[in-house]
Every structure is written in C-alpha cells, then in structure tokens.
Design a protein around this motif. Structure first.
Motif: not given
Length: 409
Positions: A63-71, A87-94
């Motif tokens: 919850e903390e990482s995905i939206p920030i990484a996407l920005t 998954a916290a970094f794999c999801i925004p990477a993909l």
C-alpha cells in the motif's frame, strides 16, 4: 491506462484462483488501509496476474510503495521480511514497462543467486498476461548463455551486481532505457563487496533513473549511499520493532557435545512442516546434515561453496517439499520465501542481531506463525543477551512442551 471497470469481479471469477488463506495472519500483514489493487489503476493484464497468484489485497508495504513508485519517485523502504516486499516493487516495475519497446527498462539487484531466481519467478507469475520478457543473470552461470539471451528481447533483468556490471561493460547489456533500478536487501548490497559494482553500474543508467531501495535493516552504509544517489527519497518505515510478530522464540542451554542429541529431541517433539537449521560454517553444515541423515530424518544442505547447479537443484527441491529439513549457512537468510517453513533452528547461535533477525525471518512468512529455537552454549550467553537488548525482544527458555498453536496453522 484504463481503469478497471465494474466487471472486474467477472474476470476474477473466471480465473481459477486459490482460496485466500486469512487464518492466523499477524497485523504486520493485515493492518492495512483497506486499499484494493484496483485502486492503483493498474493494467488489467497485471491485475489478472496479481489475483491469479492469490493476492487478495495489498499488504501495508505494498500500500505504501506501489502508488509512490508509480509516480516515479525514489523510495527508501524499510519493512520486515515476509510482509510482501517483493511484490511491492515488482508490481510498479511491471506496470511501467512498455512491452512494445525492445529494451531493458527495469533492473532488480539482489545479493544472492537464489534470491535472483525467486524474484524473477515472482515477476514472471505477476506478469503472466503482460508479454514482458524477464531474464535472470548471476555469477556462477555461463556468461556465454547470458550474452546469447541478451540478443533476444529483455524488458526486466534480475540478478547479482557483478554479473550485470560485467555485461554492461562489455556493451552487451544496454541500460540506456533503464528507467528503474531496484535494490532488494539493500543493506547487503551496500556492503563493501558489492557497493563499488553498484556505483559503477549506476553510471550506465540514464540521469533520470528511479531508484528503489528495500531492506529490513538500514546500517550506516545505506545512509551514505542515500545522500549521494537519493537526495530526496520518499521514506517508508514499517519497522517500529524489528522482530516479526507471530514468531515465538526459545533458547535451550546446552553443551556443544549435546547439540545433536538436543536436535534429535526437537525433531521428535515438534510438528515440523519444514525447518531450516543454521550453522556458522560450511564444514559444520555438511557434518550436521550427515548426522541428521544418520538419525533417520530427511535432510538437504546448501552453502556457498557448492556448485551453482547443485545449489539450484537443492533450493528447488526443498521449496517443492521434497525434503523436510534444510541445513545451511547464512547464504540462505536473505529474502528466501518458503511458506511451508514453520520452524527455524539456530544450531549455532549467530554473532549479530542483524543475522539473527534475517535467520528467524525465514519462518512465519507473510504473517503466518513460526517458531525459532536457539541452541545456546556458555560462550553464546552474552550474545543472546545483547541480541535481545538490540532487538527489544524476549527469547524465552524452552518449555518441556511447546503449544502447537504458537507455530502450526
């Protein structure tokens, strides 16, 4: 990017999804804000991979990482082992990779070959419907094979720093379009043996690259690196206390010559799904594995001096449940995620609180319950006390009977 429409439940129903396991989860995994994966406006194909992998809702670190990484922001994230960091970094990477573009767009650095294989597998599973090409590249494997593979399309490269730097220097691994560099187990990657390679590797990336650092512990080395390469990162800290909730920790006070007998007693008394047993040297790993086999228990062993193919086979077979017990050195403490492991035994007690934390974190993965048993000799008593103080935890004397409810689901 299309937002997922209200029919998302329909296609979820069509996937043959595993039933979510919500029993016995600890709050480092369940204390979420209540977000859904749909809230991040991810590609529909990525959502399909997420749900098919059995993820229901994001964990706190996700919850903390995905939206920030996407920005596109740099991230310095501290979270416990086993809380969904990968998954916290794999999801925004993909999500950010363009499969139409034939270029490496994301590099994920990890400290060990086993973790590289595991991380790439998670990427492949999550990205199953995305047509994204994932490659693993680590030392100890054929350089020629890697060179041949890099002539094919690769979008995401996971591996160890030395090998990837070697390929970049040779001009085979072209990183001009790599917009995201992820470092998992960043504290280990910034130890003296890796840090020079990582700093050289960063020079091959475009100036606009995004850096994501994830770790359970952040020693001084990480702070120095942060000041140089991440001047204004988004800092996530989900580690108010270090030890994982849900892991019950005991010690047994023994003489060195009683350790094997004590281990035999533990095997007969405990309900072990799978166990990992740690020793402090390669030699002791092999000797102990031989002793355990002689006692009549199934046992594998793994350490850094084994041939890579052999290591891969042991890791794969243990993960698939071919054997109940694994004896190893600290090679195996970093990020290795085997959910069936419910017991960790420190046959040799570690020297530092950091090592203790990472070892114990092999049980109780993703909020399940786990048990850690430490065999303590007279020489270990000060280390035991110091580690308790540093981690703010209590390691209790082992009782005659251990309640199954504390480590069995």
């Amino acid at each position: 990017m299309d937002a997922v429409d209200s029919s998302s439940q329909d296609w979820k129903a069509q996937l043959n999804l595993p039933a979510p396991d919500t029993r016995y989860k600890t709050e480092d995994v369940t204390a979420t804000k209540g977000n859904e994966f749909e809230d991040y406006f991810l590609k529909r194909e990525l959502l399909m991979g997420i749900y098919e992998k059995g993820f229901e809702r994001p964990s706190p670190i996700q919850e903390e990482s995905i939206p920030i990484a996407l920005t596109g922001s740099d991230i310095l994230a501290r979270a416990k082992n086993g809380t969904g960091k990968t998954a916290a970094f794999c999801i925004p990477a993909l999500e950010k990779i363009d499969p139409e573009k034939n270029a490496i767009q994301v590099v994920i650095l990890v400290p060990t070959r086993e973790l590289a294989l595991q991380t790439s597998q998670v990427c492949k599973e999550l990205g199953k419907y995305l047509n994204i090409q994932v490659m693993v590249s680590t030392g100890g494997t054929s350089l020629k094979d890697d060179i041949m593979r890099l002539y094919q399309p690769v979008h995401l490269l996971a591996g160890t720093p030395g090998r990837i730097l070697d390929l970049a220097r040779k001009g085979i691994c072209v990183l001009n379009d790599c917009s995201m560099l992820i470092m998992d187990e960043a504290d280990k990657l910034l130890a003296p043996e890796f840090q020079p390679s990582i700093e050289q590797l960063i020079r091959f990336l475009p100036a606009s690259r995004q850096l994501l650092l994830f770790s359970a512990t952040f020693p001084v080395t990480v702070k120095d690196f942060k000041e140089k390469y991440l001047p204004k990162p988004y800092v996530i800290n989900l580690m108010d206390e270090l030890t994982l909730k849900g892991i019950t920790q005991y010690y047994a006070f023994v003489e060195e010559r009683q350790k094997v007998h004590c281990l035999n007693t533990l095997f007969s008394k405990l309900q072990i799904n799978q166990s990992i047993i740690f020793c402090n040297s390669v030699n002791r790993v092999e000797l102990l594995a031989k002793k355990i086999t002689e006692l009549g228990y199934s046992c594998f062993y793994i350490h850094a001096k084994m041939l890579q193919d052999h290591r891969n086979r042991v890791f794969h077979d243990f993960r698939n449940g071919a054997c109940r017990n694994l004896v190893c050195t600290d090679l195996f403490t970093r990020g290795i995620d085997i959910q069936a492991v419910n017991v960790v035994i420190n046959f040799d007690f570690p020297k530092t609180s950091e090592t203790y934390l990472h070892r114990v974190g092999r049980s109780g993965r993703f909020g399940h319950l786990g048990l850690a048993v430490n065999l303590i000799t007279y020489e270990d008593r000060f280390n035991l006390y110091r580690i308790e103080q540093e981690l703010g935890t209590e390691i209790k004397t082992i009782p005659p009977q251990i309640d199954l409810a504390v480590y069995c689901q």
